[in-house]
Design a protein around this motif. Structure first.
Motif, PDB file in Angstrom:
ATOM      1  N   PRO A   1      55.610  32.445  20.733  1.00  0.00           N
ATOM      2  CA  PRO A   1      55.919  32.676  22.152  1.00  0.00           C
ATOM      3  C   PRO A   1      55.725  31.401  22.977  1.00  0.00           C
ATOM      4  O   PRO A   1      54.796  30.636  22.730  1.00  0.00           O
ATOM      5  CB  PRO A   1      54.903  33.747  22.554  1.00  0.00           C
ATOM      6  CG  PRO A   1      54.544  34.439  21.281  1.00  0.00           C
ATOM      7  CD  PRO A   1      54.585  33.371  20.236  1.00  0.00           C
TER       8      PRO A   1
ATOM      9  N   ARG B   1      50.627  31.326  39.403  1.00  0.00           N
ATOM     10  CA  ARG B   1      49.508  30.454  39.064  1.00  0.00           C
ATOM     11  C   ARG B   1      49.889  29.410  38.028  1.00  0.00           C
ATOM     12  O   ARG B   1      49.156  28.463  37.796  1.00  0.00           O
ATOM     13  CB  ARG B   1      48.338  31.278  38.517  1.00  0.00           C
ATOM     14  CG  ARG B   1      47.682  32.147  39.555  1.00  0.00           C
ATOM     15  CD  ARG B   1      47.073  31.321  40.685  1.00  0.00           C
ATOM     16  NE  ARG B   1      46.413  32.136  41.688  1.00  0.00           N
ATOM     17  CZ  ARG B   1      45.112  32.421  41.667  1.00  0.00           C
ATOM     18  NH1 ARG B   1      44.357  31.979  40.693  1.00  0.00           N
ATOM     19  NH2 ARG B   1      44.588  33.162  42.621  1.00  0.00           N
ATOM     20  N   GLY B   2      51.033  29.621  37.390  1.00  0.00           N
ATOM     21  CA  GLY B   2      51.453  28.656  36.381  1.00  0.00           C
ATOM     22  C   GLY B   2      52.911  28.859  36.030  1.00  0.00           C
ATOM     23  O   GLY B   2      53.451  29.957  36.154  1.00  0.00           O
ATOM     24  N   ARG B   3      53.537  27.770  35.653  1.00  0.00           N
ATOM     25  CA  ARG B   3      54.948  27.817  35.280  1.00  0.00           C
ATOM     26  C   ARG B   3      55.145  26.907  34.086  1.00  0.00           C
ATOM     27  O   ARG B   3      54.667  25.767  34.078  1.00  0.00           O
ATOM     28  CB  ARG B   3      55.798  27.342  36.445  1.00  0.00           C
ATOM     29  CG  ARG B   3      57.270  27.159  36.162  1.00  0.00           C
ATOM     30  CD  ARG B   3      57.983  26.526  37.341  1.00  0.00           C
ATOM     31  NE  ARG B   3      58.209  27.509  38.378  1.00  0.00           N
ATOM     32  CZ  ARG B   3      59.407  28.064  38.622  1.00  0.00           C
ATOM     33  NH1 ARG B   3      60.448  27.731  37.904  1.00  0.00           N
ATOM     34  NH2 ARG B   3      59.549  28.929  39.599  1.00  0.00           N
TER      35      ARG B   3
ATOM     36  N   GLY C   1      42.198  38.721  34.341  1.00  0.00           N
ATOM     37  CA  GLY C   1      42.168  37.502  35.128  1.00  0.00           C
ATOM     38  C   GLY C   1      41.100  36.576  34.603  1.00  0.00           C
ATOM     39  O   GLY C   1      40.298  36.941  33.739  1.00  0.00           O
ATOM     40  N   GLY C   2      41.086  35.365  35.108  1.00  0.00           N
ATOM     41  CA  GLY C   2      40.100  34.394  34.656  1.00  0.00           C
ATOM     42  C   GLY C   2      40.262  34.088  33.182  1.00  0.00           C
ATOM     43  O   GLY C   2      41.364  34.047  32.670  1.00  0.00           O
ATOM     44  N   GLN C   3      39.166  33.872  32.517  1.00  0.00           N
ATOM     45  CA  GLN C   3      39.219  33.478  31.108  1.00  0.00           C
ATOM     46  C   GLN C   3      39.122  34.676  30.187  1.00  0.00           C
ATOM     47  O   GLN C   3      38.352  34.680  29.240  1.00  0.00           O
ATOM     48  CB  GLN C   3      38.078  32.489  30.828  1.00  0.00           C
ATOM     49  CG  GLN C   3      38.233  31.189  31.567  1.00  0.00           C
ATOM     50  CD  GLN C   3      39.600  30.583  31.325  1.00  0.00           C
ATOM     51  OE1 GLN C   3      40.034  30.444  30.204  1.00  0.00           O
ATOM     52  NE2 GLN C   3      40.291  30.263  32.401  1.00  0.00           N
TER      53      GLN C   3
ATOM     54  N   TYR D   1      56.388  35.372  28.515  1.00  0.00           N
ATOM     55  CA  TYR D   1      56.638  34.440  27.414  1.00  0.00           C
ATOM     56  C   TYR D   1      58.027  34.714  26.835  1.00  0.00           C
ATOM     57  O   TYR D   1      58.497  35.863  26.826  1.00  0.00           O
ATOM     58  CB  TYR D   1      55.603  34.613  26.294  1.00  0.00           C
ATOM     59  CG  TYR D   1      54.199  34.242  26.695  1.00  0.00           C
ATOM     60  CD1 TYR D   1      53.386  35.142  27.378  1.00  0.00           C
ATOM     61  CD2 TYR D   1      53.677  32.989  26.392  1.00  0.00           C
ATOM     62  CE1 TYR D   1      52.100  34.805  27.760  1.00  0.00           C
ATOM     63  CE2 TYR D   1      52.377  32.643  26.762  1.00  0.00           C
ATOM     64  CZ  TYR D   1      51.601  33.564  27.444  1.00  0.00           C
ATOM     65  OH  TYR D   1      50.323  33.224  27.813  1.00  0.00           O
TER      66      TYR D   1
ATOM     67  N   SER E   1      46.166  40.593  31.772  1.00  0.00           N
ATOM     68  CA  SER E   1      44.780  40.180  31.599  1.00  0.00           C
ATOM     69  C   SER E   1      44.018  40.560  32.871  1.00  0.00           C
ATOM     70  O   SER E   1      44.599  40.597  33.945  1.00  0.00           O
ATOM     71  CB  SER E   1      44.719  38.667  31.383  1.00  0.00           C
ATOM     72  OG  SER E   1      43.411  38.170  31.531  1.00  0.00           O
TER      73      SER E   1
ATOM     74  N   PHE F   1      55.349  29.941  26.915  1.00  0.00           N
ATOM     75  CA  PHE F   1      54.942  30.360  28.247  1.00  0.00           C
ATOM     76  C   PHE F   1      56.021  30.085  29.290  1.00  0.00           C
ATOM     77  O   PHE F   1      56.568  28.981  29.360  1.00  0.00           O
ATOM     78  CB  PHE F   1      53.657  29.622  28.624  1.00  0.00           C
ATOM     79  CG  PHE F   1      53.210  29.799  30.044  1.00  0.00           C
ATOM     80  CD1 PHE F   1      53.208  28.743  30.932  1.00  0.00           C
ATOM     81  CD2 PHE F   1      52.785  31.044  30.500  1.00  0.00           C
ATOM     82  CE1 PHE F   1      52.783  28.901  32.240  1.00  0.00           C
ATOM     83  CE2 PHE F   1      52.358  31.216  31.805  1.00  0.00           C
ATOM     84  CZ  PHE F   1      52.365  30.144  32.674  1.00  0.00           C
TER      85      PHE F   1
ATOM     86  N   GLN G   1      44.529  37.904  26.761  1.00  0.00           N
ATOM     87  CA  GLN G   1      45.759  38.523  27.208  1.00  0.00           C
ATOM     88  C   GLN G   1      46.174  39.602  26.225  1.00  0.00           C
ATOM     89  O   GLN G   1      46.022  39.450  25.020  1.00  0.00           O
ATOM     90  CB  GLN G   1      46.854  37.465  27.330  1.00  0.00           C
ATOM     91  CG  GLN G   1      46.529  36.417  28.380  1.00  0.00           C
ATOM     92  CD  GLN G   1      47.688  35.493  28.652  1.00  0.00           C
ATOM     93  OE1 GLN G   1      48.831  35.801  28.371  1.00  0.00           O
ATOM     94  NE2 GLN G   1      47.397  34.347  29.220  1.00  0.00           N
TER      95      GLN G   1
ATOM     96  N   GLN H   1      52.965  32.638  34.940  1.00  0.00           N
ATOM     97  CA  GLN H   1      51.771  33.447  35.068  1.00  0.00           C
ATOM     98  C   GLN H   1      51.543  33.771  36.528  1.00  0.00           C
ATOM     99  O   GLN H   1      51.626  32.887  37.397  1.00  0.00           O
ATOM    100  CB  GLN H   1      50.541  32.747  34.496  1.00  0.00           C
ATOM    101  CG  GLN H   1      49.393  33.705  34.256  1.00  0.00           C
ATOM    102  CD  GLN H   1      48.133  33.333  35.002  1.00  0.00           C
ATOM    103  OE1 GLN H   1      48.095  32.352  35.738  1.00  0.00           O
ATOM    104  NE2 GLN H   1      47.093  34.122  34.820  1.00  0.00           N
TER     105      GLN H   1
END
Lengths: 112, 110
Positions: A43, A55-57, A96-98, A35, A94, A45, A101, A48
């Protein structure tokens, strides 16, 4: 456990230079997120990674890149630095998953 | 677009007074909401998450999907509650990425 660690703590660069920031997650955590926190803002993002895959941008230019290593540590790279890149860069890990963080102390980058 | 709004930049209260930090979100899916806190010279840390429905340090927050809000409340503020509070939303669209509000500074004085 020391929690999420980041290095360096502070960094001063000049415009056009390149910077590499490092993050070590909490032991057992497989997900790392980056972040950017500009003064006075929450923060924002950037990336990730989970199990070494992106997994994410977030909405950041291609000058920003990252990777995750087999030991789950991660690097954030920023090329062709601009004055506007001056910020606190936070790493969060994390399981991972839900899962929640957990944040590191951050690297404060100043671009002159 | 997903967004988190914290309308108050600064909230000043006296010790023992009730506190409510407001958070509204914009997201059409099923969100997961968090409150993070940052005490002076410390890292950002998780305070609570809506699915846990727990009370941490006397703080509670209830997700109101009708009003798209997740306000943080405490009946009696303490001086040690003085900190920056961030509301955050997880959309599940980019792993566990969080979308943060701009934060509210809570100042509790005696």
């Amino acid at each position: 456990d020391a929690g999420v660690t980041q290095s360096p703590t502070h960094l001063i660069k000049t415009r056009g230079q390149h910077v590499t920031l490092r993050c070590s997650p909490i032991s057992g955590h497989k997900s790392v997120s980056w972040y950017q926190q500009v003064l006075g803002q929450g923060p924002q993002f950037i990336f990730q990674y989970y199990e070494k895959e992106e997994r994410g941008r977030g909405n950041f230019p291609d000058r920003f890149s990252a990777r995750q290593f087999p030991n789950y540590s991660s690097e954030l790279n920023v090329n062709a630095l601009l004055l506007g890149d001056s910020a606190l860069y936070l790493c969060a890990s994390s399981p991972g998953g839900q899962r929640p963080q957990y944040f590191g102390p951050g690297t404060r980058l100043l671009v002159l | 677009a997903q967004r988190v709004t914290q309308p108050e930049k600064l909230l000043s209260v006296f010790k023992g007074a009730p506190v409510e930090l407001k958070c509204n979100y914009s997201y059409s899916g099923s969100p997961e909401l968090f409150w993070y806190v940052q005490y002076s010279r410390q890292r950002l840390q998780l305070l609570l998450r809506h699915i846990s429905r727990e009370s941490i340090k006397g703080f509670t927050a209830d997700l109101n999907k009708g009003e798209t809000s997740f306000h943080l409340k405490k009946p009696f503020a303490q001086e040690e509650d003085s900190a920056m509070y961030y509301c955050a939303l997880s959309t599940n669209q980019a792993g566990t990425a969080l979308i943060f509000g701009k934060g509210t500074t809570l100042s509790v004085s005696s």
